[in-house]
Every structure is written in structure tokens, then in C-alpha cells.
Scaffold this motif. Sequence first.
Motif, PDB file in Angstrom:
ATOM      1  N   LEU A   1       1.012  -1.224  -0.114  1.00 49.10           N
ATOM      2  CA  LEU A   1      -0.045   0.286  -0.091  1.00 49.10           C
ATOM      3  C   LEU A   1       0.760   1.487   0.032  1.00 49.10           C
ATOM      4  CD1 LEU A   1      -2.977  -1.062   2.360  1.00 49.10           C
ATOM      5  CD2 LEU A   1      -3.389  -0.812  -0.022  1.00 49.10           C
ATOM      6  N   LEU A   2       1.730   0.935   1.539  1.00 50.68           N
ATOM      7  CA  LEU A   2       2.914   2.706   0.825  1.00 50.68           C
ATOM      8  C   LEU A   2       3.432   2.332  -0.111  1.00 50.68           C
ATOM      9  CD1 LEU A   2       3.306   4.509   2.899  1.00 50.68           C
ATOM     10  CD2 LEU A   2       5.807   3.263   3.460  1.00 50.68           C
ATOM     11  N   LEU A   3       4.261   1.825  -0.771  1.00 48.65           N
ATOM     12  CA  LEU A   3       4.675   1.682  -2.170  1.00 48.65           C
ATOM     13  C   LEU A   3       3.877   2.028  -3.539  1.00 48.65           C
ATOM     14  CD1 LEU A   3       6.900  -1.386  -2.292  1.00 48.65           C
ATOM     15  CD2 LEU A   3       7.658   0.660  -2.046  1.00 48.65           C
ATOM     16  N   GLU A   4       2.460   1.897  -3.486  1.00 52.44           N
ATOM     17  CA  GLU A   4       1.641   2.049  -4.458  1.00 52.44           C
ATOM     18  C   GLU A   4       1.443   3.418  -4.499  1.00 52.44           C
ATOM     19  OE1 GLU A   4      -2.222   0.209  -4.595  1.00 52.44           O
ATOM     20  OE2 GLU A   4      -1.206  -2.021  -4.558  1.00 52.44           O
ATOM     21  N   GLN A   5       1.550   4.267  -2.795  1.00 53.01           N
ATOM     22  CA  GLN A   5       1.169   5.557  -2.497  1.00 53.01           C
ATOM     23  C   GLN A   5       2.627   6.301  -2.859  1.00 53.01           C
ATOM     24  OE1 GLN A   5      -0.776   7.129   1.047  1.00 53.01           O
ATOM     25  NE2 GLN A   5      -1.554   5.471   2.058  1.00 53.01           N
ATOM     26  N   ILE A   6       3.354   5.882  -3.295  1.00 51.49           N
ATOM     27  CA  ILE A   6       4.435   6.987  -3.471  1.00 51.49           C
ATOM     28  C   ILE A   6       5.021   7.009  -4.590  1.00 51.49           C
ATOM     29  CG2 ILE A   6       6.847   5.935  -3.826  1.00 51.49           C
ATOM     30  CD1 ILE A   6       7.119   5.211  -0.624  1.00 51.49           C
ATOM     31  N   GLU A   7       4.046   5.811  -5.197  1.00 47.66           N
ATOM     32  CA  GLU A   7       4.325   5.722  -7.130  1.00 47.66           C
ATOM     33  C   GLU A   7       3.661   6.227  -7.654  1.00 47.66           C
ATOM     34  OE1 GLU A   7       5.401   2.011  -7.528  1.00 47.66           O
ATOM     35  OE2 GLU A   7       7.367   2.062  -6.686  1.00 47.66           O
ATOM     36  N   GLN A   8       2.157   6.213  -7.318  1.00 44.89           N
ATOM     37  CA  GLN A   8       0.990   6.714  -8.129  1.00 44.89           C
ATOM     38  C   GLN A   8       0.289   8.336  -7.238  1.00 44.89           C
ATOM     39  OE1 GLN A   8      -2.111   3.414  -7.724  1.00 44.89           O
ATOM     40  NE2 GLN A   8      -0.487   2.388  -8.343  1.00 44.89           N
ATOM     41  N   GLU A   9       0.470   8.878  -8.278  1.00 41.00           N
ATOM     42  CA  GLU A   9       0.058  10.902  -7.575  1.00 41.00           C
ATOM     43  C   GLU A   9      -1.860  10.198  -7.735  1.00 41.00           C
ATOM     44  OE1 GLU A   9       1.138  13.427 -10.513  1.00 41.00           O
ATOM     45  OE2 GLU A   9       2.840  13.179 -10.004  1.00 41.00           O
ATOM     46  N   ASP A  10      -2.494   9.433  -8.116  1.00 38.63           N
ATOM     47  CA  ASP A  10      -3.308   8.935  -8.399  1.00 38.63           C
ATOM     48  C   ASP A  10      -4.363   8.437  -7.286  1.00 38.63           C
ATOM     49  OD1 ASP A  10      -3.430   7.457 -10.018  1.00 38.63           O
ATOM     50  OD2 ASP A  10      -4.745   8.124 -11.165  1.00 38.63           O
ATOM     51  N   PHE A  11      -3.141   7.786  -5.947  1.00 36.43           N
ATOM     52  CA  PHE A  11      -3.885   6.811  -5.292  1.00 36.43           C
ATOM     53  C   PHE A  11      -5.269   6.566  -4.469  1.00 36.43           C
ATOM     54  CE2 PHE A  11      -3.605   4.434  -1.321  1.00 36.43           C
ATOM     55  CZ  PHE A  11      -2.663   3.350  -1.846  1.00 36.43           C
ATOM     56  N   LEU A  12      -5.949   5.722  -4.032  1.00 40.69           N
ATOM     57  CA  LEU A  12      -6.693   6.388  -4.036  1.00 40.69           C
ATOM     58  C   LEU A  12      -6.559   5.205  -2.488  1.00 40.69           C
ATOM     59  CD1 LEU A  12      -9.834   5.522  -6.546  1.00 40.69           C
ATOM     60  CD2 LEU A  12      -8.752   7.622  -4.995  1.00 40.69           C
ATOM     61  N   PRO A  13      -7.094   4.941  -1.283  1.00 41.50           N
ATOM     62  CA  PRO A  13      -6.944   4.691   0.347  1.00 41.50           C
ATOM     63  C   PRO A  13      -7.568   2.936   0.161  1.00 41.50           C
ATOM     64  CG  PRO A  13      -7.573   7.092  -0.009  1.00 41.50           C
ATOM     65  CD  PRO A  13      -7.970   6.404  -1.006  1.00 41.50           C
ATOM     66  N   LYS A  14      -6.917   2.055   0.762  1.00 36.66           N
ATOM     67  CA  LYS A  14      -7.503   0.844   0.708  1.00 36.66           C
ATOM     68  C   LYS A  14      -7.785   0.578   2.292  1.00 36.66           C
ATOM     69  CE  LYS A  14      -5.524   0.186  -3.737  1.00 36.66           C
ATOM     70  NZ  LYS A  14      -4.815  -1.033  -4.628  1.00 36.66           N
ATOM     71  N   HIS A  15      -8.901  -0.048   2.618  1.00 36.96           N
ATOM     72  CA  HIS A  15      -8.428  -0.280   3.984  1.00 36.96           C
ATOM     73  C   HIS A  15      -8.580  -1.964   3.739  1.00 36.96           C
ATOM     74  CE1 HIS A  15      -9.331   3.191   4.896  1.00 36.96           C
ATOM     75  NE2 HIS A  15     -10.015   3.508   3.793  1.00 36.96           N
ATOM     76  N   ILE A  16      -7.501  -2.578   4.520  1.00 39.73           N
ATOM     77  CA  ILE A  16      -7.634  -4.435   3.788  1.00 39.73           C
ATOM     78  C   ILE A  16      -7.377  -4.590   6.128  1.00 39.73           C
ATOM     79  CG2 ILE A  16      -5.727  -5.943   3.392  1.00 39.73           C
ATOM     80  CD1 ILE A  16      -3.930  -3.660   1.438  1.00 39.73           C
ATOM     81  N   ILE A  17      -8.125  -5.741   5.724  1.00 40.02           N
ATOM     82  CA  ILE A  17      -7.995  -7.277   6.861  1.00 40.02           C
ATOM     83  C   ILE A  17      -7.697  -8.393   6.394  1.00 40.02           C
ATOM     84  CG2 ILE A  17     -10.192  -8.000   8.455  1.00 40.02           C
ATOM     85  CD1 ILE A  17     -11.902  -6.114   7.156  1.00 40.02           C
ATOM     86  N   VAL A  18      -6.648  -8.552   7.403  1.00 36.73           N
ATOM     87  CA  VAL A  18      -6.133  -9.985   7.254  1.00 36.73           C
ATOM     88  C   VAL A  18      -6.069 -10.594   7.473  1.00 36.73           C
ATOM     89  CG1 VAL A  18      -3.635 -11.174   6.745  1.00 36.73           C
ATOM     90  CG2 VAL A  18      -3.915  -8.845   6.222  1.00 36.73           C
ATOM     91  N   LYS A  19      -7.424 -12.184   7.738  1.00 41.76           N
ATOM     92  CA  LYS A  19      -8.168 -13.310   7.854  1.00 41.76           C
ATOM     93  C   LYS A  19      -6.602 -13.619   9.010  1.00 41.76           C
ATOM     94  CE  LYS A  19     -11.642 -13.850   5.536  1.00 41.76           C
ATOM     95  NZ  LYS A  19     -12.240 -13.028   6.960  1.00 41.76           N
ATOM     96  N   GLY A  20      -7.102 -14.062  10.134  1.00 45.50           N
ATOM     97  CA  GLY A  20      -6.245 -15.119  10.696  1.00 45.50           C
ATOM     98  C   GLY A  20      -7.274 -16.555  11.155  1.00 45.50           C
ATOM     99  N   GLU A  21      -6.471 -17.203  12.418  1.00 48.33           N
ATOM    100  CA  GLU A  21      -7.424 -18.207  12.982  1.00 48.33           C
ATOM    101  C   GLU A  21      -7.142 -18.844  14.472  1.00 48.33           C
ATOM    102  OE1 GLU A  21      -5.505 -21.925  10.768  1.00 48.33           O
ATOM    103  OE2 GLU A  21      -3.610 -20.967  11.419  1.00 48.33           O
ATOM    104  N   LEU A  22      -7.974 -19.380  14.717  1.00 49.12           N
ATOM    105  CA  LEU A  22      -7.734 -19.904  16.486  1.00 49.12           C
ATOM    106  C   LEU A  22      -6.355 -20.665  16.536  1.00 49.12           C
ATOM    107  CD1 LEU A  22      -9.064 -19.000  19.440  1.00 49.12           C
ATOM    108  CD2 LEU A  22     -10.762 -21.391  18.521  1.00 49.12           C
TER     109      LEU A  22
END
Length: 345
Positions: free
Chosen positions: A313-334
Motif C-alpha cells: 500500500l505504501l509503495l503504491e502511494q509513493i509511486e501513484q499520484e492518483d492513489f485511492l486509499p484502501k482498507h485491508i483486513i488480513v484474516k487469522g485463525e484460532l
Amino acid sequence: MSTKPETNRPAKRSVTAHDVAKLAGVSQSAVSRHFTPGASVSPKTRQKIIEAAEQLGYRPNLIARSLITKKSNLIGIVLPLNSNPYYQSILEELSYELSTHGYRILLFTNQTGHDSDLLIEEILHYPLDGLILIAVNLSSHLAEECKQNDLPVVMMTRKTESKTISSVTGDNIHGVHTIVDFLLAGKHQKFAYIAGEPQSSTNYDREEAFFSYLASHGFNDVQKAIGYYTYEGARLAAQKLLSAPTPPDAIFCANDHMALCALEVAQHEFKLQPGKDISIIGFDDNYLAGWDSFQLTTYSQPSKQMVHQAIQLLLEQIEQEDFLPKHIIVKGELIIRHSARLPTA
């Protein structure tokens, strides 16, 4: 007879990229490309540059290069100033993966209750290419201020209500629901929650999910104590809960750091056997959770996957002027170990 050291000796001139280029018989731009991660240089030219640089003892001046490229190749990392071992795993993963992209990290720390404005001034003092916020005790004001100063920002393990700041978080809601289902299957009747920092989005999500999901199953009298994500705070919270007239038979802690402390209090101060007399569950699956001394049942936040997503996400922001924010949820497990009672079915 003593001799005085020479004081008028001329300073040794630093070796420059121009010197390397001249000795190697290549252009100065080729030397610059060789020392720029990801830049294209032919194998033959690269070998000439390496040999010339070694012969002259040349080291690239990163500050001078940053003035030309407008990039410092530095990524700021903001961590809370505490001993949570989960953050150590994240920091190691960040340092390693960022290095594969040619970046180095600059670490900033902040204590709970300290003025985040002072930290903002410190961060903006450095020519960073990007910033990753991991600290749970920092307000969204810091992220917004950095964003307004054109500094790409990603929040990790927490989020903000702002739609302009990207974030990577663990699967808090589903994780807590899974924990509750596991405790209910174990026939527990008296539940308690040890909260983290009340103002953090992570704590809010886990607390809300725990209380609302238990309420949907008919359990409304759930106890709570605040541990502030610290060892001492968790110790006092566990003592308070276990000293109550009707102590809980199941405690869910907002993270493993506090759950490990609650385990110690239950075992050594109240002589309870985890997994039999009481169940204690954490959230993170830090590297201490699986030690034989703890064997903590917990819900995982896979640090390697979360770090990878945050860096992308950070690299995309650095490289793209028109970057749109993203909210990612990473799944875990019990992760089922011995600190919680096993269901009969």
C-alpha cells in the motif's frame, strides 16, 4: 624529543561518482544507476563500476543522491514505547521486506499520553519517503497531518475514521466471534474482558464484538477491567477481576501481551489452573504465546502477511499520484493451546 603533529595537512578529498566513472570508462549516470535499487545497468558495465568503486574505496553519498532523485529511501516507522513482543516481530518483518525494495527504516516511538504534535514535528523534520503508523495510542490527527504534508501514510494494526488514510488490520470482528464461540462451546458461564487503550480503534472493535456477541447469546453481565496494553495495567486488571465476589471462569484479553500477564496472575497469585479452573485467551499469537510456560490460546494476526500488505500500500502511494486509499483486513485463525478449556465436542 617530542614532535608536534601536523595541523596544516590538507583534508583528504572524498572519492566521487565522477572518479569512479572515469576509472571505469563509463558515464557518471551509469554509476548513479548502479547504486540505485531497481535501476537497469548491463552486467558488463556493472562489473566495471564495482571494480572501480572497490579500487577507489567509493561509497555513495545518500544525502547528495536524495537531493538529485528527490527520494531519501527512508521509511518512518512509528511504534508505541512498550514491551509488546508482537511489535518486535512486525518491526523485524518491516525492516527485512523494505530492504528488498531498497529502503531503510527510521524508528519513532511515543508513550501513551504524550503530545502527538511533538512527534509530528519530529517526523516532518526528516526527508521520509513514507510512514507506517503502528502505535495504538496515537490519534488520527498525526496521520492526517502527515498526509496533508504530502507524506504517504499507512496505518497498521489500527485504523481511523478518515477515508483518506489507508490501513491494514487483523480480522478483529470475526476473530472475537470465533473466540466467543469457542468459549461457549467450552460451557463457560462467567465472562470478563481485559481492555487495551480505550481510545484505540483496535480495542474498540474487539470490545464491541465481544460484548455484543455475548449479548446475542444471552450473556449481558460481562465484567471488564482496563489493562491499557501494558504488563502492569494487565496485572492490576487481572487481580481486580479474580478478586471479585463472583470471579470469571473465562477472560478474553485485547492482546497476548496482557493475556500472558493474566495467566501469571491466575497461576501464581490465585493458584488457578488455566484450561481447567479458568480459561484465558489472547489476540495476536506473538512469539511468546507458544512457549511451554504459557501455551496461550489466541487468535492470530499474521505479521508477515500484514507487513507485506502495508508495504505494498505504501509503495503504491509513493509511486501513484492518483492513489485511492484502501482498507485491508488480513484474516487469522484460532490457535488452540492449553490456556483455555477444550469443548467436549
